[in-house]
Design an enzyme around this catalytic site. Structure first.
Site, PDB file in Angstrom:
ATOM      1  CB  SER A 227      -9.468   3.958   0.378  1.00 43.16           C
ATOM      2  OG  SER A 227     -10.357   2.976  -0.082  1.00 43.16           O
ATOM      3  CG  ASP A 453      -5.257  -1.467  -3.132  1.00 39.86           C
ATOM      4  OD1 ASP A 453      -6.326  -2.005  -2.775  1.00 39.86           O
ATOM      5  OD2 ASP A 453      -4.862  -0.379  -2.682  1.00 39.86           O
ATOM      6  CG  HIS A 483      -6.964  -0.679   0.728  1.00 39.49           C
ATOM      7  ND1 HIS A 483      -7.121  -0.313  -0.585  1.00 39.49           N
ATOM      8  CD2 HIS A 483      -7.838   0.090   1.433  1.00 39.49           C
ATOM      9  CE1 HIS A 483      -8.047   0.629  -0.679  1.00 39.49           C
ATOM     10  NE2 HIS A 483      -8.494   0.881   0.534  1.00 39.49           N
TER      11      HIS A 483
END
Length: 514
Positions: A227, A453, A483
């Site tokens: 991320s 995602d 995610h």
């Protein structure tokens, strides 16, 4: 209200909280010491501090390996490396394999910005058992986070009020309230952490990582970024291209976007995830308990959110589930397909007037523990994002963009659009419109994008590959949900990532896993 980038904040950080239902300041130190020559004093890990989320000290890994913690001394201001220092909290688990085959340390950043690596790595340590056969697993609280000069803004009671506010104003009075609350929050950050705020940029954290590399004794930085950790890794590669070892970026941030573009992309991403959730619920043999068709599921959610705007329902006593908290909770549940069952349960209960599950999901996003204490994830998230990003958006500008955001997502559009005011009246100027990740000359970096995602939409992976430069980024696609990709436990993804990190085998560009 969390600002838009926090929706990619820390799905990994909060997963452990859901499934398991000290702050180091500045010191004068020794001004003339060579920080690269410092020796880390590894010892038994304490229980996480309140700013890290609280809880118990990390349990040993299967096989008995204990987690060890240490504090790294780093300059407060990298422009004055001989000046004041801060302590950066580190954690590690030593390699389980043959010492003669040890590659070095593998440094993790799990996202945010604002997530504590010191608490997250132990929560998922077993997932990286294969990688530990040749690496020491290492993570850290980035500067401004947790025990690494953690930024402090408002106290727990004020944060409860802050997260209860209406973050999607419908009229001028509600807009003024939102802007006033934002200004108050930002002023509290300056009051409590003004000395730290100018020094929590992603570029500062990247320089910290190169210091870690040297103190840990590695010629190259071997890195696993997830991320926001992909943005941090990209900035590191830009600053230190020759020091990049084997690196993996998973759940990839688009480095070419400004905050508005990122928020709009997230609106589309979360809407896609909600669409997929609704399709999944209504496609099973058993009847979907929250709607007869995908559109019915989404219509009922829209009705719930509209009703909550004027009439909240009981949540986690004594707080009520507001429209904003419900939206936040729904977003949290879309981070992972494993959470979809919680979302279904939470919606069922909310339709019956009970908002507890959706509020617990929202609390997880906001870093609130069951005892009412908040980690500093929101304070750190806002501080780092506002120090990084130059744009400052006004309420008039947000209003002009609402139609575009609503078209991208009827459910999350307003929420993410109004989140853009989070840096208004911030004490520190933002560094740039978007990060520079150009890394000509760096070793190959494996860039893994997930087509489903919600928080870091799939298109960002290609943008990262292009921005890193020719011959650096190698794209791998995972056709999945949630995610990130590696933590999906997809054998194809894990095989490619493990093969690169352990053996140096670079997958063919354009590899697709499903």
């Amino acid at each position: 209200m969390p600002n838009p980038p926090q929706l990619r904040a820390a799905a990994l950080t909060v997963t452990a909280v859901l499934l398991s239902s000290l702050m180091t300041g500045c010191s004068d130190g020794s001004k003339d010491e060579d920080l690269t020559a410092q020796k880390l004093n590894w010892k038994e890990c304490p229980a996480p501090s309140e700013s890290e989320g609280g809880g118990n000290a990390p349990s040993p890994l299967p096989g008995g390996t204990e987690w060890q913690c240490a504090t790294l001394k780093a300059p407060l201001d990298w422009a004055e490396p001989k000046g004041d220092t801060i302590g950066l909290a580190l954690i590690r688990a030593k390699t389980s394999g043959d010492p003669s085959k040890r590659i070095g340390s593998l440094l993790f950043n799990f996202g945010g910005p604002g997530g504590s690596g010191v608490t997250t790595l132990p929560a998922f340590g077993e997932d990286y058992a294969t990688l530990r056969t040749r690496y020491d697993l290492v993570s850290f609280d980035p500067r401004g986070v947790g025990r690494s000069a953690g930024v402090k803004c408002e106290d727990d009671s004020h944060l409860d009020e802050y997260f209860q506010q209406d973050a999607t104003p419908d009229d001028t009075a509600e807009q003024e309230t939102l802007l006033t609350n934002t200004k108050t929050f930002n002023a509290a950050c300056e009051t409590h952490s003004g000395k730290t705020l100018p020094h929590v940029r992603t570029s500062d954290a990247a320089r910290d990582m190169d210091l870690m590399r040297q103190v840990l004794g590695d010629d190259k930085l071997h890195y696993f970024g997830i991320s926001y950790g992909t943005e941090l890794g990209g900035v590191y590669a830009h600053l230190f291209p020759k020091n990049v070892g084997r690196a993996v970026f998973d759940a990839v941030v688009d480095p070419t976007q400004n905050p508005e573009q990122s928020s709009l992309g997230q609106a589309r991403g979360f809407q896609l995830a909600l669409d997929n959730f609704a399709d999944d619920c209504t496609s099973k043999k058993d009847p979907c308990p929250i709607g007869d068709t995908p559109q019915d599921v989404k219509d009922r959610i829209a009705t719930l959110l509209k009703d909550l705007d004027s009439k909240p329902i009981p949540g986690v006593f004594p707080r009520e589930l507001t429209q904003t908290a419900a939206t936040n909770g729904i977003a949290q549940a879309l981070y992972s397909k494993d959470f979809w069952e919680y979302l279904t349960e939470g919606l069922q209960q909310a339709y019956d007037g009970d908002g507890r599950v959706l509020m617990l999901l929202s609390d997880s996003m906001n870093g609130r523990s069951e005892n009412g204490q908040y980690s500093n994830i929101t304070a750190a998230n806002v501080s780092i994002n506002c120090a990084d990003a130059k744009p400052r958006y006004t309420s008039d500008y947000v209003e002009s963009k609402l139609p575009e955001f609503r078209a991208a997502s009827p459910t999350f559009g307003d929420y993410l659009a109004w989140g853009m005011v989070s840096c208004t009246d911030w004490a520190v100027a933002g560094a740039a419109d978007h990060p520079d990740v150009g890394a000509a000359g760096a070793a190959p970096i494996l860039v893994v994008g997930n087509t489903g995602d919600p928080a870091t939409p799939y298109e960002g992976a290609k943008k990262m590959v292009n921005a890193l430069g020719k011959g650096v980024g190698v794209e791998l696609t995972y056709k999945g949900q949630g995610h990130g990709a590696y933590d999906s436990k997809n054998k194809c993804v894990q095989g490619a990532v493990n093969g690169y990190l352990l053996e140096g085998t670079v997958p063919s560009a354009g590899t697709v896993c499903s």
